[in-house]
Design an enzyme around this catalytic site. Structure first.
Site, PDB file in Angstrom:
ATOM      1  N   LYS A   1       0.853  -1.195   0.000  1.00  0.00           N
ATOM      2  CA  LYS A   1       0.000   0.000   0.000  1.00  0.00           C
ATOM      3  C   LYS A   1       0.884   1.238   0.000  1.00  0.00           C
ATOM      4  CE  LYS A   1      -1.579  -1.225   3.846  1.00  0.00           C
ATOM      5  NZ  LYS A   1      -1.885  -2.129   4.907  1.00  0.00           N
TER       6      LYS A   1
ATOM      7  N   HIS B   1       0.569   5.860  -0.464  1.00  0.00           N
ATOM      8  CA  HIS B   1      -0.109   7.101  -0.826  1.00  0.00           C
ATOM      9  C   HIS B   1       0.785   7.936  -1.747  1.00  0.00           C
ATOM     10  CE1 HIS B   1      -2.477   6.314   2.921  1.00  0.00           C
ATOM     11  NE2 HIS B   1      -3.434   6.705   2.111  1.00  0.00           N
TER      12      HIS B   1
ATOM     13  N   ARG C   1     -11.049   8.712  -3.878  1.00  0.00           N
ATOM     14  CA  ARG C   1     -12.223   9.111  -3.110  1.00  0.00           C
ATOM     15  C   ARG C   1     -12.621  10.516  -3.532  1.00  0.00           C
ATOM     16  NH1 ARG C   1     -12.731   8.754   3.502  1.00  0.00           N
ATOM     17  NH2 ARG C   1     -14.988   8.975   3.559  1.00  0.00           N
TER      18      ARG C   1
ATOM     19  N   SER D   1     -12.505  13.827   5.685  1.00  0.00           N
ATOM     20  CA  SER D   1     -11.833  12.716   6.348  1.00  0.00           C
ATOM     21  C   SER D   1     -10.437  13.115   6.812  1.00  0.00           C
ATOM     22  CB  SER D   1     -11.760  11.525   5.394  1.00  0.00           C
ATOM     23  OG  SER D   1     -11.090  10.453   5.990  1.00  0.00           O
TER      24      SER D   1
ATOM     25  N   TYR E   1     -13.952   4.906  -4.196  1.00  0.00           N
ATOM     26  CA  TYR E   1     -14.395   4.548  -2.852  1.00  0.00           C
ATOM     27  C   TYR E   1     -15.922   4.567  -2.766  1.00  0.00           C
ATOM     28  CZ  TYR E   1     -15.055   5.040   2.199  1.00  0.00           C
ATOM     29  OH  TYR E   1     -15.469   4.885   3.491  1.00  0.00           O
TER      30      TYR E   1
ATOM     31  N   SER F   1     -17.211  -6.353   4.670  1.00  0.00           N
ATOM     32  CA  SER F   1     -18.203  -5.377   5.112  1.00  0.00           C
ATOM     33  C   SER F   1     -17.676  -4.558   6.285  1.00  0.00           C
ATOM     34  CB  SER F   1     -19.503  -6.070   5.515  1.00  0.00           C
ATOM     35  OG  SER F   1     -19.326  -6.769   6.737  1.00  0.00           O
ATOM     36  N   PHE F   2     -18.177  -3.343   6.423  1.00  0.00           N
ATOM     37  CA  PHE F   2     -17.740  -2.466   7.502  1.00  0.00           C
ATOM     38  C   PHE F   2     -17.966  -3.113   8.864  1.00  0.00           C
ATOM     39  CE2 PHE F   2     -18.272   1.024  10.531  1.00  0.00           C
ATOM     40  CZ  PHE F   2     -17.056   1.655  10.373  1.00  0.00           C
TER      41      PHE F   2
END
Length: 193
Positions: free
Chosen positions: A47, A49, A73, A81, A134, A169-170
Site C-alpha cells: 500500500k 499514498h 475518493r 476525512s 471509494y 463489510s464495515f
C-alpha cells in the site's frame, strides 16, 4: 479468509511510507518497510499514498509492470476525512474552513496537492492498473470486489464472492481484531506502543 483473521493487516500488506508518516522518534524499533516489502513472497500487496511520479523507476519506465489498484475518493469526502485525521493524529487545531482552504490549495498534508496526486496516476498511461472509486465500493462492494478479482486473475464462485463481500463489510471490518489500526495509531500517538 481465515488467514486474514489471524495475520495482522500490516504484515500481510506493507504500507510503504508508514515510518515516514509516524515520524522517526515513534518508529525507531519498527522494521524498515521497504525491507519488509522486499522480503514478502510474490505476489504481494504493497500500500502507498505516493504519487505515481514517486514510484520506483522500474515501474515508471515499465521495466517492471506490477498490477496497480488505484482507489480514489471524492475530493469533498477526502477533505473532511483528512480534517478529522489530522486533528486526531497530527494535532491540527484550526477550524474546518481553514483546513478546506489549505486542502483545495494543495497545502494540507501528504497526498497534497490532492488533485495533482490523482492526476499523476490518470495521466501516467500505465496499462496494468485499474481505478476504483471509494464511493462505488460503498454503493456496490460486490461489483468492486468482482472487478478487482478479475483484474488480479482470481475467480470466485458466487458463494465465495458473497462470503468475501461479507468479510469485507464495515461491520466485520471493525470487529476484526487484526485490523484495529485506529486503536494502534492512538496508542502510537500517545507513546504507549
Amino acid at each position: 479468509f481465515d488467514k486474514s483473521k489471524q495475520i495482522d493487516l500490516d504484515i500481510r500488506s506493507i504500507f510503504l511510507e508508514w515510518k515516514g508518516i509516524l515520524g522517526i522518534t515513534r518508529t525507531s524499533l519498527m522494521a524498515d518497510q521497504i525491507d519488509l516489502a522486499a522480503a514478502l513472497p510474490s505476489p504481494r500487496i504493497i500500500k502507498t499514498h505516493l504519487p505515481f511520479t514517486m514510484l520506483p523507476d522500474q515501474i515508471r519506465t515499465r521495466a517492471k509492470t506490477p498490477k496497480i489498484i488505484h482507489v480514489v475518493r471524492n475530493s469533498r469526502d477526502t477533505c473532511v476525512s483528512m480534517f478529522h485525521h489530522m486533528k486526531l493524529f497530527d494535532g491540527f487545531v484550526g477550524e474546518f474552513e481553514l483546513w478546506s482552504e489549505l486542502f483545495y490549495k494543495g497545502l494540507s498534508a501528504y497526498c497534497s496537492p490532492f488533485f495533482k496526486h490523482i492526476e499523476t496516476y490518470y495521466l501516467s498511461n500505465y496499462q496494468n492498473m485499474i481505478f476504483l472509486k471509494y464511493e462505488d465500493m460503498k454503493k456496490d462492494l460486490k461489483k468492486s470486489a468482482t472487478k478487482t478479482a478479475s483484474f488480479v486473475g482470481k475467480e470466485f464462485s458466487d458463494t465465495d464472492m458473497d462470503r468475501l463481500v461479507e468479510h469485507l463489510s464495515f461491520k466485520n471490518f471493525v470487529n476484526n481484531r487484526v485490523l484495529k489500526t485506529l486503536e494502534r495509531l492512538t496508542l502510537l500517538k500517545e507513546g504507549d506502543l
